[in-house]
Design an enzyme around this catalytic site. Sequence first.
Site, PDB file in Angstrom:
ATOM      1  N   LYS A   2       6.100   0.455  12.352  1.00 15.80           N
ATOM      2  CA  LYS A   2       5.484   1.111  11.191  1.00 15.80           C
ATOM      3  C   LYS A   2       4.843   2.437  11.598  1.00 15.80           C
ATOM      4  O   LYS A   2       4.919   3.426  10.864  1.00 15.80           O
ATOM      5  CB  LYS A   2       4.458   0.159  10.564  1.00 15.80           C
ATOM      6  CG  LYS A   2       5.119  -1.106   9.982  1.00 15.80           C
ATOM      7  CD  LYS A   2       4.108  -2.190   9.678  1.00 15.80           C
ATOM      8  CE  LYS A   2       4.773  -3.420   9.066  1.00 15.80           C
ATOM      9  NZ  LYS A   2       3.893  -4.591   9.020  1.00 15.80           N
ATOM     10  N   ILE A  38       0.862  -1.203   0.000  1.00 22.86           N
ATOM     11  CA  ILE A  38       0.000   0.000   0.000  1.00 22.86           C
ATOM     12  C   ILE A  38       0.891   1.243   0.000  1.00 22.86           C
ATOM     13  O   ILE A  38       1.773   1.363   0.855  1.00 22.86           O
ATOM     14  CB  ILE A  38      -0.897   0.044   1.263  1.00 22.86           C
ATOM     15  CG1 ILE A  38      -1.566  -1.309   1.510  1.00 22.86           C
ATOM     16  CG2 ILE A  38      -1.932   1.142   1.146  1.00 22.86           C
ATOM     17  CD1 ILE A  38      -2.309  -1.378   2.845  1.00 22.86           C
TER      18      ILE A  38
HETATM   19  N1  HSE Z   1       4.820  -9.592   9.536  1.00 17.42           N
HETATM   20  C1  HSE Z   1       4.132  -8.488   8.965  1.00 17.42           C
HETATM   21  C2  HSE Z   1       2.649  -8.749   8.938  1.00 17.42           C
HETATM   22  C3  HSE Z   1       4.534  -8.191   7.559  1.00 17.42           C
HETATM   23  O1  HSE Z   1       2.185  -9.800   9.363  1.00 17.42           O
HETATM   24  O2  HSE Z   1       1.930  -7.869   8.505  1.00 17.42           O
HETATM   25  C4  HSE Z   1       5.844  -7.535   7.464  1.00 17.42           C
HETATM   26  O3  HSE Z   1       5.859  -6.339   8.162  1.00 17.42           O
END
Ligand code: HSE
Length: 437
Positions: free
Chosen positions: A205, A136
């Site tokens: 994030k 995204i």
């Molecule tokens: N492990 C992450 C998730 C993806 O399950 O969204 C990579 O950041």
Amino acid sequence: MGKIGVGLVGWGTVGCGVIQTLRENADVIESRLGARLELLRVADLDLERQRPVSVPRQMLTTRMEDILGDPEIQIVIELMGGLKAARTLIVSALENGKHVVTANKALLAHHGNELFALARQKGLSLSFEASVGGGIPIVKSLREGLAGNRITTIFGILNGTANYILTRMSDNGLSFADALKEAQSLGYAEADPTLDVEGIDTAHKLAIAGAIAFGTPVQFDRVHTEGISKIDPVDIQFAEEFGYAIKLLAIARNVDGRLEMRVHPTLIPENHVLAGVKGAYNAIHLEGNAVGDVMLYGMGAGMMPTGSAVVSDLIDAARDILQGTPGRIPALAFLPDRGQKIEIKPVSDISTSYYFRFLALDKPGVLSKISGVLGSRGISIAAVIQKGRHADSVPIVMVTHEALESSVREALAEIDKLDLVLAPTTLIRIEDNASRV
Ligand code: HSE
């Protein structure tokens, strides 16, 4: 037709997605760029493992130096993951005059400020679209598409594994342990699922997205983080009775000049657009003061979606090389000398509504004792459910009006000490005012 040489470090799932995208979409990429992106070397310590995408033997190497020392390679893609070696690689690539593309959210959450400063000092780009929300285009949307706005709020579902587990628990009644096992067997969750289920990956994030949105350095260590491993299916059922879904939300908002940045399980109204984000999908709901509500939705992980984000960064870096404009767009959206370190509120200072589940003796006066403690701290109850009975104990579930978290904590500490209360109280925050797109 010109060409831009690319070196890839990390021939794993996302690396395969990048290679395949560069091959399958070479024509459209060339038409958009006016040059060819040429993958010259692929480095990985293990060259023997079977992969879904093959690479000619002569392009393969186990030595990063073969990429760092190759004058034809102008852009290095870091997909090795982890912190130490990846940091060393990125620093060396920048020191060697190469632009860098990475998907490594953990690295940027911990060392992003220092790495962005180095890239800027060297006049090179360090791009990271794939680090937030996989395929995204969240970084590009915040940094460019919404550049005319003051961003006021971010609500994100930014971890597919956690969202998959919560979806299976709510739609199919699985326990957390069974849903996790299933997520592992499908390849979503790692053997050690801590980063995903304890909210840490989501916090990485959020720290990055929040920095871009609000013009503050990355402040991962200030993000309040809780995961989903203590969510009981019974909480999901009670939440539904009150008209809510439970999601692991990344929340960032500017409240009177201070930021809230927090990751925790959250009750959101069942008609909120994020409540309909199911399975391994990710979504982010943003509010800008000019644009209003924006919702971005898609695959937050996986070979091709994440590969798509990496390739978009490659194209941007290549355009800047061709135009002689590296660093045209600041990595964190704001010019480093203009952004300011905005204070992030401790979670004790936030005000929100709460869901509580008490386990108490089923005796006259229990409810009034509990509500008395809440009332004495200025916490107003909006709704109560008491039902079911196990021997002499009963779950009492309450939803409150907005209250200050420090008062809530004090009240629960007092309540949990009552003889009538048999187990630590479950607390889940509610986002009632999350606008409904
Ligand atoms: N492990 C992450 C998730 C993806 O399950 O969204 C990579 O950041």
